[in-house]
Scaffold this motif. Structure first.
Motif, PDB file in Angstrom:
ATOM      1  N   LEU A 144      -9.253  25.305  35.634  1.00  0.00           N
ATOM      2  CA  LEU A 144      -7.669  25.191  35.331  1.00  0.00           C
ATOM      3  C   LEU A 144      -7.256  23.707  36.345  1.00  0.00           C
ATOM      4  O   LEU A 144      -6.577  23.119  35.684  1.00  0.00           O
ATOM      5  CB  LEU A 144      -7.147  26.367  35.754  1.00  0.00           C
ATOM      6  CG  LEU A 144      -7.345  27.532  34.665  1.00  0.00           C
ATOM      7  CD1 LEU A 144      -6.829  28.710  35.421  1.00  0.00           C
ATOM      8  CD2 LEU A 144      -6.810  27.383  33.446  1.00  0.00           C
ATOM      9  N   TYR A 145      -7.770  23.919  37.403  1.00  0.00           N
ATOM     10  CA  TYR A 145      -6.830  22.561  38.166  1.00  0.00           C
ATOM     11  C   TYR A 145      -7.543  21.393  37.604  1.00  0.00           C
ATOM     12  O   TYR A 145      -6.725  20.261  37.620  1.00  0.00           O
ATOM     13  CB  TYR A 145      -7.518  22.837  39.628  1.00  0.00           C
ATOM     14  CG  TYR A 145      -6.703  24.138  40.316  1.00  0.00           C
ATOM     15  CD1 TYR A 145      -5.405  24.688  39.821  1.00  0.00           C
ATOM     16  CD2 TYR A 145      -7.638  24.782  41.353  1.00  0.00           C
ATOM     17  CE1 TYR A 145      -5.056  25.727  40.358  1.00  0.00           C
ATOM     18  CE2 TYR A 145      -7.014  25.762  41.949  1.00  0.00           C
ATOM     19  CZ  TYR A 145      -5.530  26.359  41.505  1.00  0.00           C
ATOM     20  OH  TYR A 145      -5.148  27.341  41.887  1.00  0.00           O
ATOM     21  N   ALA A 146      -8.821  21.278  37.317  1.00  0.00           N
ATOM     22  CA  ALA A 146      -9.272  19.902  36.664  1.00  0.00           C
ATOM     23  C   ALA A 146      -8.731  19.817  35.399  1.00  0.00           C
ATOM     24  O   ALA A 146      -8.279  18.440  35.400  1.00  0.00           O
ATOM     25  CB  ALA A 146     -10.708  19.877  36.607  1.00  0.00           C
ATOM     26  N   GLY A 147      -8.209  20.656  34.733  1.00  0.00           N
ATOM     27  CA  GLY A 147      -7.755  20.484  33.475  1.00  0.00           C
ATOM     28  C   GLY A 147      -6.275  20.141  33.324  1.00  0.00           C
ATOM     29  O   GLY A 147      -5.626  19.161  32.882  1.00  0.00           O
ATOM     30  N   VAL A 148      -5.440  20.775  34.223  1.00  0.00           N
ATOM     31  CA  VAL A 148      -4.238  20.279  34.531  1.00  0.00           C
ATOM     32  C   VAL A 148      -4.305  19.100  35.200  1.00  0.00           C
ATOM     33  O   VAL A 148      -2.897  18.239  34.754  1.00  0.00           O
ATOM     34  CB  VAL A 148      -3.261  21.416  35.449  1.00  0.00           C
ATOM     35  CG1 VAL A 148      -3.555  21.336  36.835  1.00  0.00           C
ATOM     36  CG2 VAL A 148      -1.737  21.421  34.939  1.00  0.00           C
ATOM     37  N   ILE A 149      -4.808  18.486  35.945  1.00  0.00           N
ATOM     38  CA  ILE A 149      -5.002  17.252  36.564  1.00  0.00           C
ATOM     39  C   ILE A 149      -4.927  16.237  35.480  1.00  0.00           C
ATOM     40  O   ILE A 149      -4.239  15.333  35.366  1.00  0.00           O
ATOM     41  CB  ILE A 149      -5.861  16.891  37.536  1.00  0.00           C
ATOM     42  CG1 ILE A 149      -5.412  17.911  38.823  1.00  0.00           C
ATOM     43  CG2 ILE A 149      -6.021  15.560  38.174  1.00  0.00           C
ATOM     44  CD1 ILE A 149      -6.632  17.881  39.968  1.00  0.00           C
ATOM     45  N   ALA A 150      -6.172  16.537  34.603  1.00  0.00           N
ATOM     46  CA  ALA A 150      -6.391  15.482  33.301  1.00  0.00           C
ATOM     47  C   ALA A 150      -5.125  15.613  32.392  1.00  0.00           C
ATOM     48  O   ALA A 150      -4.686  14.709  31.836  1.00  0.00           O
ATOM     49  CB  ALA A 150      -7.491  16.288  32.616  1.00  0.00           C
ATOM     50  N   ALA A 151      -4.667  16.900  32.179  1.00  0.00           N
ATOM     51  CA  ALA A 151      -3.220  17.074  31.375  1.00  0.00           C
ATOM     52  C   ALA A 151      -2.219  16.160  32.091  1.00  0.00           C
ATOM     53  O   ALA A 151      -1.215  15.564  31.279  1.00  0.00           O
ATOM     54  CB  ALA A 151      -2.751  18.413  31.198  1.00  0.00           C
ATOM     55  N   SER A 191       0.389  22.414  27.152  1.00  0.00           N
ATOM     56  CA  SER A 191      -0.746  22.866  28.202  1.00  0.00           C
ATOM     57  C   SER A 191      -0.385  23.098  29.507  1.00  0.00           C
ATOM     58  O   SER A 191      -0.658  24.133  30.509  1.00  0.00           O
ATOM     59  CB  SER A 191      -1.755  21.984  28.044  1.00  0.00           C
ATOM     60  OG  SER A 191      -2.030  21.203  27.272  1.00  0.00           O
ATOM     61  N   ILE A 192       0.398  22.106  30.169  1.00  0.00           N
ATOM     62  CA  ILE A 192       1.003  22.307  31.459  1.00  0.00           C
ATOM     63  C   ILE A 192       1.996  23.690  31.465  1.00  0.00           C
ATOM     64  O   ILE A 192       1.582  24.445  32.802  1.00  0.00           O
ATOM     65  CB  ILE A 192       1.720  21.242  32.013  1.00  0.00           C
ATOM     66  CG1 ILE A 192       0.833  19.853  32.120  1.00  0.00           C
ATOM     67  CG2 ILE A 192       2.103  21.210  33.333  1.00  0.00           C
ATOM     68  CD1 ILE A 192       1.311  18.531  32.418  1.00  0.00           C
ATOM     69  N   LEU A 197       2.269  29.380  33.508  1.00  0.00           N
ATOM     70  CA  LEU A 197       2.638  30.688  33.591  1.00  0.00           C
ATOM     71  C   LEU A 197       1.555  31.527  34.222  1.00  0.00           C
ATOM     72  O   LEU A 197       1.677  32.266  34.996  1.00  0.00           O
ATOM     73  CB  LEU A 197       2.644  30.884  31.998  1.00  0.00           C
ATOM     74  CG  LEU A 197       3.045  32.414  31.540  1.00  0.00           C
ATOM     75  CD1 LEU A 197       4.494  32.414  31.813  1.00  0.00           C
ATOM     76  CD2 LEU A 197       2.760  32.537  29.959  1.00  0.00           C
ATOM     77  N   ILE A 198       0.027  31.126  34.002  1.00  0.00           N
ATOM     78  CA  ILE A 198      -1.098  31.925  34.594  1.00  0.00           C
ATOM     79  C   ILE A 198      -1.033  31.603  36.086  1.00  0.00           C
ATOM     80  O   ILE A 198      -1.014  32.586  36.804  1.00  0.00           O
ATOM     81  CB  ILE A 198      -2.350  31.142  34.078  1.00  0.00           C
ATOM     82  CG1 ILE A 198      -2.372  31.672  32.625  1.00  0.00           C
ATOM     83  CG2 ILE A 198      -3.437  32.163  34.703  1.00  0.00           C
ATOM     84  CD1 ILE A 198      -3.644  30.986  31.703  1.00  0.00           C
ATOM     85  N   HIS A 199      -0.808  30.283  36.409  1.00  0.00           N
ATOM     86  CA  HIS A 199      -0.907  29.934  37.868  1.00  0.00           C
ATOM     87  C   HIS A 199       0.158  30.560  38.717  1.00  0.00           C
ATOM     88  O   HIS A 199      -0.277  30.732  39.860  1.00  0.00           O
ATOM     89  CB  HIS A 199      -0.662  28.259  37.756  1.00  0.00           C
ATOM     90  CG  HIS A 199      -0.926  27.646  39.265  1.00  0.00           C
ATOM     91  ND1 HIS A 199      -1.907  27.506  39.896  1.00  0.00           N
ATOM     92  CD2 HIS A 199       0.093  26.956  39.834  1.00  0.00           C
ATOM     93  CE1 HIS A 199      -1.920  27.064  40.833  1.00  0.00           C
ATOM     94  NE2 HIS A 199      -0.600  26.373  40.937  1.00  0.00           N
ATOM     95  N   VAL A 200       1.427  30.732  38.041  1.00  0.00           N
ATOM     96  CA  VAL A 200       2.440  31.532  38.829  1.00  0.00           C
ATOM     97  C   VAL A 200       2.172  33.020  39.217  1.00  0.00           C
ATOM     98  O   VAL A 200       2.341  33.424  40.158  1.00  0.00           O
ATOM     99  CB  VAL A 200       3.907  31.093  38.290  1.00  0.00           C
ATOM    100  CG1 VAL A 200       4.921  31.651  39.072  1.00  0.00           C
ATOM    101  CG2 VAL A 200       4.161  29.418  38.809  1.00  0.00           C
ATOM    102  N   ILE A 201       1.774  33.425  37.960  1.00  0.00           N
ATOM    103  CA  ILE A 201       1.366  35.047  38.266  1.00  0.00           C
ATOM    104  C   ILE A 201       0.418  35.022  39.196  1.00  0.00           C
ATOM    105  O   ILE A 201       0.612  35.952  39.946  1.00  0.00           O
ATOM    106  CB  ILE A 201       1.054  35.550  36.434  1.00  0.00           C
ATOM    107  CG1 ILE A 201       2.406  35.535  35.708  1.00  0.00           C
ATOM    108  CG2 ILE A 201       0.424  36.891  36.689  1.00  0.00           C
ATOM    109  CD1 ILE A 201       1.957  35.623  34.266  1.00  0.00           C
ATOM    110  N   LEU A 202      -0.732  34.337  39.094  1.00  0.00           N
ATOM    111  CA  LEU A 202      -1.901  34.640  40.039  1.00  0.00           C
ATOM    112  C   LEU A 202      -1.273  34.424  41.422  1.00  0.00           C
ATOM    113  O   LEU A 202      -1.629  35.080  42.428  1.00  0.00           O
ATOM    114  CB  LEU A 202      -2.902  33.666  39.680  1.00  0.00           C
ATOM    115  CG  LEU A 202      -3.594  33.840  38.410  1.00  0.00           C
ATOM    116  CD1 LEU A 202      -4.806  33.162  38.119  1.00  0.00           C
ATOM    117  CD2 LEU A 202      -4.322  35.406  38.438  1.00  0.00           C
TER     118      LEU A 202
END
Ligand code: HEM
Length: 217
Positions: A144-151, A191-192, A197-202
Motif C-alpha cells: 500500500l505504501y509503495a503503491g501510494v508513493i507511485a500514485a 486510488s489515493i 480511507l483504509i489508511h485512516v481506519i487502520l
C-alpha cells in the motif's frame, strides 16, 4: 561529563536499542508525512471543485466537501490547487529523495512478494495480523505504501501534463495526450482517496501506530 569508559553502558541494554527505540519514524518522515496530509487534503478537495466545472463522468462532488471561492468556485479552487501543488511537490521530492538515498524505502518497503501479500492479507482479514513491532511493515502495508508513493508520482506528472500541455508535451504524450491525462489524474486521485480511507481506519484501529507517527516512538 562521561568517563568514556566502556563500562558506563548498561550491559543489558546495548546502545543501539536506544537508537532503534527512537527511530520507528525519524523526524524527516514525520514532518514530510504531516505536511503531505495538509497538501493532499487541499489538493483533493480543491481538485473536486475543479472537476465539477467540467465533469468526466455523470456525477459531481457536493460543493460542501470541496474548497474554492468565486464564480462556481472555480477561480478560488484553482488558486488553492496551485498553491498546495508547490507544497506537495517540494515535500514529496524531499521525502522520496531521502527515502531512496538513505535506504529507508529499501529497508522498510522491500521485498514485496505475492505469496507474502496473500499470507498477510489473509491474516489481516481474519484479525490475526500482529502489530507488536511497529518498526516492521507487513507486506500489505509495504504494498500500500509503495503503491501510494507511485500514485503520488503519477498524480503529479499527469497534473503537470494538464497544467502545461504545451511546455511539457513529452510528459503529456506519455499519458496519451491531454484528455487521457485528465482520466489518469482522476484515477490517481481515486486510488489515493481509496488508500486514505483504509489508511485512516487502520491508524484509528491501531492508535499506537498513530502515536509513533506523531512522536516518533
Ligand atoms: C489524516 C490522515 C492520515 C493519518 C491519520 C495517517 C497516519 C499514518 C500512520 C499512523 C502511519 C504509520 C503506520 C505504521 O506505523 O504502521 C502512516 C504512514 C504512512 N502514511 Fe499516513 N496518514 C494519513 C495520511 C496520509 C496520506 C494523505 C498519505 C499519502 C497520500 C499517507 C502516506 C503514508 C505513507 C507512505 C506512510 C509510510 C511512511 C514511511 O514509513 O516512510 N498518509 N500514516
Amino acid at each position: 561529563m562521561s568517563s568514556g569508559a566502556a563500562g558506563t553502558r548498561p550491559v543489558d541494554r546495548p546502545a543501539v536499542s536506544s537508537i532503534s527505540d527512537a527511530a520507528i519514524h525519524p523526524g524527516w518522515v514525520r514532518i514530510t508525512h504531516w505536511i503531505n496530509v495538509i497538501a493532499m487534503f487541499v489538493m483533493i478537495t480543491s481538485g473536486w471543485r475543479i472537476y465539477n466545472a467540467s465533469p468526466l463522468f455523470g456525477f459531481t462532488f457536493p460543493p460542501a466537501i470541496t474548497i474554492g471561492d468565486g464564480i462556481d468556485g472555480l477561480p478560488g479552487a484553482l488558486l488553492w490547487h496551485f498553491a498546495a501543488m508547490w507544497l506537495l511537490v517540494v515535500n514529496g521530492i524531499t521525502y522520496v529523495t531521502l527515502g531512496l538515498l538513505g535506504g529507508r524505502f529499501r529497508r522498510k518497503l522491500l521485498p514485496i512478494r505475492p505469496d507474502d501479500v496473500i499470507r498477510d492479507l489473509r491474516a489481516a482479514l481474519t484479525g490475526r495480523l500482529s502489530h507488536d513491532d511497529l518498526s516492521v511493515y507487513n507486506t500489505v502495508q509495504r504494498l500500500l505504501y509503495a503503491g501510494v508513493i507511485a500514485a503520488g508520482v503519477v498524480i503529479v506528472l499527469s497534473g503537470v501534463s494538464i497544467w502545461k500541455p504545451v511546455q511539457f508535451q513529452e510528459i503529456t504524450a506519455i499519458f496519451g495526450g491531454y484528455d487521457a491525462a485528465r482520466f489518469v489524474h482522476f484515477f490517481a486521485m481515486a486510488s489515493i482517496a481509496g488508500f486514505l480511507l483504509i489508511h485512516v481506519i487502520l491508524a484509528i484501529l491501531v492508535p499506537k501506530s498513530l502515536r509513533a507517527m506523531i512522536l516518533g516512538r
